[in-house]
Motif scaffolding. Structure first.
Motif, PDB file in Angstrom:
ATOM      1  N   UNK A 146       0.785  -1.344  -0.036  1.00 40.32           N
ATOM      2  CA  UNK A 146      -0.037   0.070  -0.087  1.00 40.32           C
ATOM      3  C   UNK A 146       0.853   1.231   0.062  1.00 40.32           C
ATOM      4  N   UNK A 147       2.080   1.345   0.024  1.00 37.88           N
ATOM      5  CA  UNK A 147       2.999   2.165  -0.014  1.00 37.88           C
ATOM      6  C   UNK A 147       3.723   2.522  -1.392  1.00 37.88           C
ATOM      7  N   UNK A 148       4.023   3.697  -1.668  1.00 37.10           N
ATOM      8  CA  UNK A 148       4.590   3.985  -3.127  1.00 37.10           C
ATOM      9  C   UNK A 148       6.211   3.729  -2.509  1.00 37.10           C
ATOM     10  N   UNK A 149       6.919   3.067  -3.294  1.00 38.41           N
ATOM     11  CA  UNK A 149       8.401   2.843  -2.858  1.00 38.41           C
ATOM     12  C   UNK A 149       8.895   3.417  -4.357  1.00 38.41           C
ATOM     13  N   UNK A 150      10.139   4.363  -3.987  1.00 34.62           N
ATOM     14  CA  UNK A 150      10.580   5.121  -5.039  1.00 34.62           C
ATOM     15  C   UNK A 150      11.888   3.921  -5.432  1.00 34.62           C
ATOM     16  N   UNK A 151      12.164   4.074  -6.795  1.00 34.04           N
ATOM     17  CA  UNK A 151      13.356   3.241  -7.365  1.00 34.04           C
ATOM     18  C   UNK A 151      14.730   3.572  -6.593  1.00 34.04           C
TER      19      UNK A 151
ATOM     20  N   UNK B 100       6.351   3.183  -6.971  1.00 35.00           N
ATOM     21  CA  UNK B 100       5.734   2.118  -7.471  1.00 35.00           C
ATOM     22  C   UNK B 100       5.289   1.329  -6.274  1.00 35.00           C
ATOM     23  N   UNK B 101       4.231   0.513  -6.657  1.00 31.13           N
ATOM     24  CA  UNK B 101       3.606  -0.497  -5.612  1.00 31.13           C
ATOM     25  C   UNK B 101       2.983  -1.507  -6.540  1.00 31.13           C
ATOM     26  N   UNK B 102       2.693  -2.686  -5.960  1.00 34.79           N
ATOM     27  CA  UNK B 102       2.321  -3.823  -6.548  1.00 34.79           C
ATOM     28  C   UNK B 102       0.902  -3.694  -7.060  1.00 34.79           C
ATOM     29  N   UNK B 103       0.399  -4.222  -8.198  1.00 36.02           N
ATOM     30  CA  UNK B 103      -0.994  -4.116  -8.793  1.00 36.02           C
ATOM     31  C   UNK B 103      -1.893  -5.084  -7.839  1.00 36.02           C
TER      32      UNK B 103
ATOM     33  N   UNK C 182       5.984  -2.781 -15.071  1.00 36.54           N
ATOM     34  CA  UNK C 182       4.789  -1.840 -15.273  1.00 36.54           C
ATOM     35  C   UNK C 182       3.889  -2.419 -16.544  1.00 36.54           C
ATOM     36  N   UNK C 183       4.674  -2.678 -17.690  1.00 33.60           N
ATOM     37  CA  UNK C 183       3.962  -2.894 -19.136  1.00 33.60           C
ATOM     38  C   UNK C 183       3.226  -4.289 -18.824  1.00 33.60           C
ATOM     39  N   UNK C 184       3.695  -5.177 -18.099  1.00 29.15           N
ATOM     40  CA  UNK C 184       3.179  -6.594 -17.889  1.00 29.15           C
ATOM     41  C   UNK C 184       1.909  -6.411 -16.616  1.00 29.15           C
ATOM     42  N   UNK C 185       1.713  -5.121 -16.112  1.00 29.12           N
ATOM     43  CA  UNK C 185       0.645  -5.065 -15.114  1.00 29.12           C
ATOM     44  C   UNK C 185       1.169  -5.376 -13.850  1.00 29.12           C
ATOM     45  N   UNK C 186       2.184  -5.692 -13.546  1.00 34.17           N
ATOM     46  CA  UNK C 186       2.896  -6.234 -12.211  1.00 34.17           C
ATOM     47  C   UNK C 186       2.835  -5.166 -11.358  1.00 34.17           C
ATOM     48  N   UNK C 187       3.270  -4.066 -11.666  1.00 32.58           N
ATOM     49  CA  UNK C 187       3.318  -2.814 -10.728  1.00 32.58           C
ATOM     50  C   UNK C 187       2.437  -1.544 -11.430  1.00 32.58           C
ATOM     51  N   UNK C 188       2.095  -0.714 -10.587  1.00 31.32           N
ATOM     52  CA  UNK C 188       1.680   0.602 -10.714  1.00 31.32           C
ATOM     53  C   UNK C 188       2.295   1.774 -10.180  1.00 31.32           C
TER      54      UNK C 188
END
Length: 141
Positions: free
Chosen positions: A22-27, A64-67, A49-55
């Motif tokens: 639920x938290x956004x994590x920076x690269x 970024x966070x998991x989808x 991201x393209x695969x929809x694994x992360x948002x």
């Protein structure tokens, strides 16, 4: 078969995201904690991201966070996305074996057993399992 840095780093990045639900994590945070180049992680996160694994979430508090829930990702899914097929030999890469020697190849059974064993492991370990493992490592410190 050898898993490349791309596959290993993708798995480590996904684990980082799963450890902070639920938290956004920076690269840059992942790069620092995992001691991986930001530029390399940016390339990998694009694939995820393209695969929809992360948002991706924009803005100062973005990242970024998991989808989906960590239990819905297997190690096999992540590795196949970044590595391609995990088959130990080319003749097992497709659903149907097109090798002209498949009917008389004594070694094919060995490669098939190895392929099945690899798939059995990577397809039955989830990100949630890795989160539990990581938490237990951190508790031992």
């Amino acid at each position: 078969m050898k898993i490349s840095t791309k596959g290993r780093y993708a798995l480590r990045m996904m684990l980082e995201f799963a450890l902070h639900p639920g938290e956004c994590t920076k690269i840059s945070q992942v790069a620092k904690r995992q001691q991986i180049s930001v530029k390399y992680l940016e390339q990998i996160v694009t694939i995820l991201c393209r695969a929809g694994y992360v948002k991706s979430v924009r803005g100062a508090q973005g990242g970024y966070l998991l989808s989906r829930d960590p239990s819905q990702y297997t190690v096999g899914q992540i590795l196949r996305l970044t590595e391609g097929n995990l088959a130990p030999v080319a003749c097992l890469e497709d659903e149907e074996n097109h090798c002209g020697r498949s009917g008389c190849c004594a070694t094919l059974k060995v490669w098939q057993k190895l392929n099945d064993a690899i798939s059995d492991v990577v397809d039955h370990v989830t990100l949630a399992d890795l989160v539990e493992e990581q938490i237990s490592f951190e508790a031992k410190k």
